[in-house]
Design a protein around this motif. Structure first.
Motif, mmCIF file in Angstrom:
data_model
loop_
_atom_site.group_PDB
_atom_site.id
_atom_site.type_symbol
_atom_site.label_atom_id
_atom_site.label_comp_id
_atom_site.label_asym_id
_atom_site.label_seq_id
_atom_site.Cartn_x
_atom_site.Cartn_y
_atom_site.Cartn_z
ATOM 1 N N ARG A 593 -33.030 41.501 29.471
ATOM 2 C CA ARG A 593 -33.648 40.515 28.583
ATOM 3 C C ARG A 593 -33.228 40.790 27.144
ATOM 4 N NH1 ARG A 593 -37.601 44.372 29.270
ATOM 5 N NH2 ARG A 593 -38.797 44.977 27.422
ATOM 6 N N GLU A 603 -34.023 35.430 26.066
ATOM 7 C CA GLU A 603 -33.182 35.331 27.258
ATOM 8 C C GLU A 603 -33.624 36.395 28.249
ATOM 9 O OE1 GLU A 603 -28.601 36.356 28.494
ATOM 10 O OE2 GLU A 603 -28.875 35.148 26.702
ATOM 11 N N ASN A 606 -31.620 36.319 35.411
ATOM 12 C CA ASN A 606 -32.012 35.623 36.639
ATOM 13 C C ASN A 606 -30.994 36.004 37.696
ATOM 14 O OD1 ASN A 606 -33.236 33.980 38.506
ATOM 15 N ND2 ASN A 606 -32.418 32.072 37.664
ATOM 16 N N PHE A 626 -38.848 22.020 46.663
ATOM 17 C CA PHE A 626 -38.116 23.275 46.837
ATOM 18 C C PHE A 626 -37.837 23.531 48.314
ATOM 19 C CE2 PHE A 626 -38.347 27.927 47.578
ATOM 20 C CZ PHE A 626 -37.120 28.237 47.025
ATOM 21 N N GLY A 646 -37.824 35.514 46.881
ATOM 22 C CA GLY A 646 -37.572 34.619 45.761
ATOM 23 C C GLY A 646 -38.602 33.521 45.634
ATOM 24 N N PRO A 648 -39.041 29.228 43.450
ATOM 25 C CA PRO A 648 -38.353 28.054 42.913
ATOM 26 C C PRO A 648 -37.347 28.348 41.816
ATOM 27 C CG PRO A 648 -40.693 27.637 43.171
ATOM 28 C CD PRO A 648 -40.499 29.092 43.429
ATOM 29 N N GLU A 649 -37.578 29.411 41.022
ATOM 30 C CA GLU A 649 -36.675 29.716 39.913
ATOM 31 C C GLU A 649 -35.570 30.707 40.294
ATOM 32 O OE1 GLU A 649 -36.931 28.102 37.088
ATOM 33 O OE2 GLU A 649 -38.684 27.042 37.887
ATOM 34 N N ALA A 650 -35.626 31.228 41.502
ATOM 35 C CA ALA A 650 -34.695 32.289 41.890
ATOM 36 C C ALA A 650 -33.302 31.743 42.166
ATOM 37 C CB ALA A 650 -35.230 33.028 43.119
ATOM 38 N N ARG A 651 -32.329 32.620 42.000
ATOM 39 C CA ARG A 651 -30.947 32.344 42.377
ATOM 40 C C ARG A 651 -30.603 33.235 43.569
ATOM 41 N NH1 ARG A 651 -27.519 34.341 38.325
ATOM 42 N NH2 ARG A 651 -25.823 33.107 39.176
#
Length: 843
Positions: A593, A603, A606, A626, A646, A648-651
């Motif tokens: 971060r 920032e 992710n 999702f 993970g 919804p925001e995960a890669r």
């Protein structure tokens, strides 16, 4: 009465003139007066700081050293010291001090000199942020009006906070927070009364009167500050007298670096400069928190350093760095001066040989110490001739050293020993295979001598580290760990390279049909080439690209089966992580971060996760967008059932090989370390990395050695489910060979000798690091994924076996690929092993 009226009229007229003059001056300078409201959002120039994931300061970049502090965090005694010295009526006036101005005016009228500025702290804030320091009347007028406007816009506490954080206090320290660190290596709450008084006295003459440059003048200034505090009754007489007796303890303290990791800090600096530009990055007060684990980073640095010293010293001693005298010894003072011209280096200390006995020597160091170096610290130093030749083992100290020589010493943790600056290079990188977080990174032996980051910048030939990926392609095409591949010389050469290329084994031994597991574990060259011929060149290259290797770096010929492609250590460790995490290619990252000067996260990482998306229950799918995305992802990637994670925001990392294939290759790579067979029955065999088993002593590790032609590059890459690590050792000059060493009669029983190779040159660094990195962590049992079966096979043929003795063993297979015939029923045919021709098998 007439005279009285005249006096009143004159005074009134003067007052009107003064008001008119002030009004005129105000309107005259009004167009040039800046908006003081900008002070509410002022951004102090604060250096860029880089931290480890656990908060250790790695580095600091920027001309000005500043540690912003809030008013509430400043000790009241320090506030008293500053106000008693600079502006005793600060909380009483409204920006200007009429008494101070009157006093300055009287001095000006009586002496003609502007010796006192009569500036309040508010005026100094106005001057510091908006004006120059030139002593002119117009600047003074602007300063006064600005001070009044500042007092209306900001509270007293806000004004004082700006002053305390912005003032230059010498030695690149801006603000009291930085001054406390620079002069005393402390935070504000740790300062003593005399230290606070010293800092409070600095603003008027920060360069000339600071305690490092001019301790006498600084002491006088400190004592005057203490007298003002006593006069204002902010300290007692006893405190005053005790503080006067305090010695000047100030000395220069650099940035409080608690974790030295220059290669990763340079990567983080480059990252922010590319993102924001150089000026903003260096002055905006940003804090970058990296993914580096401070303990693992220290372990990596120590492992690399020890391994490089070990390589360098087994190749021999290259001699003294200088000769300080030949006949008449230097006097102690002159000797100290000469030695101090050479700075200590990576734990190496310059020293002079002052006497020699039979098997020990007395040396004098640059720190003024006299050290006795015993034989155990000298006996390694046989003469270096070339990287392939060393002299005879010495028997006396005189064969190694001469009185008057300047040499290097280092403390190896147990005793002092003769040493030298290594000329070989190395790199180590370790990451979390589950998300790609770089946990440790060392780009070379010394950042001081070379800023070249070999982890990310050096593309070197991979050697046998390539073989797990070649076998991966074969397993996905149909091979199993028990498939027999012909370990025999290759006679039908590949001519696509322009010349007949006939690879050989190292050592040059051949055993006929050999199981795939053993071929990978023992790094048998001809088996790797034959395996690639089975997959085909295109499939082999495509597989390498899937693991993250660049297509342009892969030659289109059979030499890639032995690692002729050029790669960086970061690419290698990322590729090996795929085996550790069930087949997913994670993206390596090092920035967790970034925070701005106010602590706001601007920032955050992710990372790509080595798992499938969390899927909702069937009843949720219609309402959750999702869920649809996750289902599409699963179908598009054709991913298998592995633990979900993970949100919804995960890669999610792409699954490039099946979990079953990753498991099988990992099992084979464990044999690289643990070998196989039955030693009591004479059938036991070692993998190439057998030393790792003795050092790390864990069953959850797997790895692969790697050596290129003429031992120009050596590798060791390995992992457990939580940590993947790659070590590279070689010379920066590609043309130089790592060479070989002869047996040293003075060396240990387990010394490394003969030709340098991945297991002997890079392996020890990996072994030491992983042993320390995994110490205290539980071993992770190996659990076969769904779709893997285990059957007992005959070790000679790879077929099913009814025996339960040393001739058989359980082996893992993807369900449906296990052998169907028993060894006793086997009919010899070409389908039990892979070969170029039937005639070649027994040649």
């Amino acid at each position: 009465m007439k005279w009285f009226k005249r006096i009143v009229i004159a005074l009134f007229s003067l007052a009107l003139l003064a008001i008119g003059a002030i009004a005129g001056a105000y309107f005259y300078v009004l167009p040039d007066l800046p908006d003081v409201n900008t002070l509410k959002t002022v951004k102090l120039q604060t250096p860029l700081r880089i931290y480890s994931d656990d908060g250790k300061l790695i580095s600091q970049f920027g001309e000005k050293r500043r540690i912003p502090v809030s008013f509430q965090d400043v000790p009241p005694t320090l506030i008293d010291a500053v106000l008693d010295t600079e502006d005793a009526r600060f909380f009483e006036h409204h920006g200007i001090d009429p008494i101070g101005i009157t006093r300055a005016a009287i001095i000006l009228l009586t002496t003609g000199k502007k010796s006192q500025g009569a500036s309040t702290i508010t005026q100094q804030v106005a001057r510091g942020f908006f004006l120059s320091r030139e002593k002119t009347y117009i600047r003074k007028i602007k300063e006064i009006f600005l001070a009044i406007k500042i007092e209306k816009a900001l509270s007293k506490e806000q004004i004082l906070e700006l002053y305390l954080n912005r003032s230059f206090l010498g030695n690149r320290a801006y603000g009291i927070g930085a001054a406390a660190q620079v002069y005393y290596g402390k935070t504000l709450d740790e300062l003593t009364l005399p230290e606070m008084a010293m800092i409070a006295g600095l603003p008027q003459a920060p360069s000339a009167a600071n305690p490092i440059r001019n301790p006498s003048r600084a002491t006088n200034r400190r004592n005057w500050v203490l007298s003002r505090m006593l006069e204002k009754k902010n300290i007692t007489q006893t405190q005053y007298e005790e503080a006067l007796q305090a010695p000047v303890s100030a000395r220069y303290h650099g940035a409080e670096i608690t974790l030295y990791a220059p290669y990763i800090s340079e990567m983080a600096r480059d990252y922010l400069v590319d993102k924001l530009g150089e000026e903003e990055a260096y002055t905006g007060g940003y804090n970058i928190y990296t993914s580096i684990d401070s303990k693992l980073q220290k372990d990596a640095q120590q492992a690399l350093r020890n391994n490089v010293y070990s390589y360098d010293e087994r190749h021999g001693y290259r001699g003294a760095t200088d000769v300080l005298w030949t006949d008449t010894p230097l006097e102690t003072s002159s000797l100290m001066t000469r030695l101090k011209q050479t700075k200590a280096f990576q734990g190496l200390v310059p020293a002079a040989v002052i006497s020699i006995d039979d098997q020990n020597a007395t040396l004098f160091t640059s720190a003024g110490e006299t050290l006795q170096v015993e034989w155990q610290g000298l006996k390694w130093a046989r003469k270096f001739i070339t990287n392939k030749r060393q002299g005879k083992a010495p028997k006396t100290a005189a064969e190694i050293l001469t009185v008057g020589e300047q040499v290097w010493l280092r403390n190896n943790g147990d005793f002092w020993q003769l040493s030298q600056i290594p000329i070989v290079s190395s790199a180590i990188v370790s990451l979390d295979p589950q998300n790609g977080a770089i946990q440790a990174l060392v780009g070379g032996f010394s950042f001081h001598t070379s800023q070249y980051n070999r982890v990310t910048q050096a593309k070197r030939q991979l050697g046998s580290n390539i073989k797990p990926f070649i076998y991966t392609a074969a397993i996905e095409k149909g091979y199993t760990l028990s498939t027999l591949i012909n370990n025999a010389p290759i006679n039908n050469a590949d001519t696509r390279q322009g010349t007949a290329w006939r690879p050989k084994n190292s050592p040059d031994r051949y055993t006929g049909p050999t199981r795939l597991r053993m071929g990978l574990a023992q790094s048998i060259n001809v088996m790797s080439v034959r395996t690639m011929r089975y997959t085909g060149l295109n499939m082999a290259i495509d597989t390498l690209v899937k693991f993250g290797f660049e297509r342009d770096d892969i030659p289109r010929n059979e030499s890639i089966a032995l690692g002729s492609n050029s790669v960086t250590p970061l690419q290698v460790v990322t590729a090996f992580s795929t085996f550790a995490n069930g087949g997913y290619k994670v993206e390596p990252y090092f920035v967790e971060r970034i925070e701005d000067s106010y602590g706001t996260v601007i920032e955050t990482s992710n990372p790509t996760l080595a798992c499938t998306p969390t899927l909702p229950t069937p009843t949720e799918k219609n309402d959750d967008p999702f869920a649809a995305m996750a289902e599409e992802f699963r179908q598009a990637e054709q991913i298998s059932d592995v633990p979900a994670c993970g949100g919804p925001e995960a890669r999610y990392a792409k699954q490039v090989i099946s979990e079953q294939t990753a498991f099988l290759v990992t099992e084979a790579l464990k044999s690289v370390i643990w070998g196989g067979g039955n030693w009591s029955k004479g059938t036991g065999w070692n993998g190439t990395a057998w030393r790792a088993a003795r050092v790390v002593k864990r069953r959850d590790i797997a790895g692969k050695t790697g050596t290129t032609n003429e031992s120009r590059d050596t590798w060791f890459s390995g992992f457990n489910p939580k940590l993947a690590t790659t070590v590279w050792v070689g010379f920066d000059d590609h043309s130089k060979e790592l060479g070989r060493t002869s047996w040293n009669a003075n060396g240990a029983k387990d010394q490394i000798s003969a030709a340098e190779a991945g297991a002997k040159t890079a392996g020890p660094g990996w072994n030491e690091f992983m042993k320390n990195a995994l110490a205290g962590t539980a071993q992770i049992p190996s659990t076969p994924p769904e779709g893997i079966v285990s059957v007992r096979i005959d070790l000679a043929t790879g077929k099913l076996s009814r025996k339960t003795d040393y001739t058989s063993s359980f082996e893992y297979f993807v369900s449906g690929t296990e052998p169907k015939e028993f060894a006793t029923e086997a009919i010899e045919s070409n389908d039990i092993f892979i070969d170029d021709s039937a005639e070649e098998l027994f040649q």
